[in-house]
Motif scaffolding. Structure first.
Motif: not given
Length: 278
Positions: A140-144, A147-150, A152-155, A183-186
């Motif tokens: 559960e995280a936000d595309l924007r 860092e929180s996704i990349l 994330h321990p489960d990732v 564009f910077s986000i992606v």
């Protein structure tokens, strides 16, 4: 669909974050669910969905075409040997989910689903069961917030970033405002994966049907959430450093299409494309 208490199939006590649901604010995943005939939406979502449909009747078929593009793109990627998928902006589960398609080709495929809607994550954890050979994880995280996704321990325990990964962002980026710099986000995601990785995107555009898509955007954007149609040239920027695979960037229903005698009658409201990192 009049009931404002959608079915929540928790197989265990939901995580605390899964209960923080503001039913008064429409959410793109739940609006999309309504267009696809789902029941996991609230009155605020239905109002936006119905207003948009009234302004542009083709929007419902467009949602179905977008979902079909997801399935074809994932199948193509799995057939290219991709075994890892990062699906951001998952949406409420329906038929043809990423792990079902990928693991249907290669059972050992690994998939991480990411969404910022607690309802999506509740359903994902309860319903999206992968194969024993593979792995399916939910964040559960936000595309924007890449860092929180990349990080994330489960990732990190599911995906190996030293090996190719398919980043799948289907029907989501139009909800990122220009001033949030999509564009910077992606680019943060694409910079994180190795050469030979893939990026699959679909994105609403007014290039084909400016009046219909303009009416759709005007109706949708009356609420607190809104979307931004972008041109083909703008959407192509997401693929900087990638080589588009054939047929390039086209209307979603024209990307590796299945046999469909009615394809020429479709409202072309979104581009679809898949690229390979050089």
């Amino acid at each position: 669909m009049a009931n404002d208490k959608p079915f929540l199939p928790w197989s265990e006590t939901p995580e605390p974050t899964s209960l923080k649901i503001d039913t008064s604010v429409p959410h793109p995943a739940r609006v999309y669910d309504y267009w696809l005939g789902g029941k996991d939406n609230f009155e605020a979502d239905r109002k936006v969905a119905e207003a948009t449909h009234a302004a542009s009747p083709g929007v419902v078929q467009g949602a179905k075409d977008n979902r079909a593009f997801l399935g074809r793109a994932v199948r193509f990627l799995a057939e290219q040997g991709i075994r890892q998928f990062l699906d951001i902006g998952t949406g409420i589960p329906t038929q043809g989910n990423t792990h079902e398609v990928a693991q249907g080709v290669t059972p050992e495929s690994k998939i991480v689903y990411v969404d910022n809607d607690p309802i999506v994550m509740v359903h994902a954890r309860a319903l999206l069961r992968g194969t024993p050979e593979g792995k399916t994880t939910y964040v559960e995280a936000d595309l924007r917030d890449p860092e929180s996704i990349l990080t994330h321990p489960d990732v990190l325990t599911t995906l190996d970033f030293d090996e190719p990964i398919a980043i799948v962002i289907v029907g989501t980026l139009m909800f990122i405002k220009d001033d949030e710099d999509p564009f910077s986000i992606v680019k943060q995601y694409t910079d994180a994966v190795t050469a030979g990785s893939y990026l699959a995107i679909s994105h609403v555009t007014a290039d084909f049907e400016p009046e219909a898509v303009g009416a759709s955007a005007k109706a949708y954007n009356t609420g607190p959430t809104f979307f931004t149609p972008r041109t083909g040239a703008e959407i192509a920027r997401f693929f900087d450093g990638f080589e588009l695979v054939e047929p390039g960037m086209v209307a979603v229903f024209d990307w590796h299409p299945d046999d469909d005698p009615f394809r020429d009658t479709r409202l072309a409201g979104a581009y679809g494309a898949v690229g390979r990192k050089l």
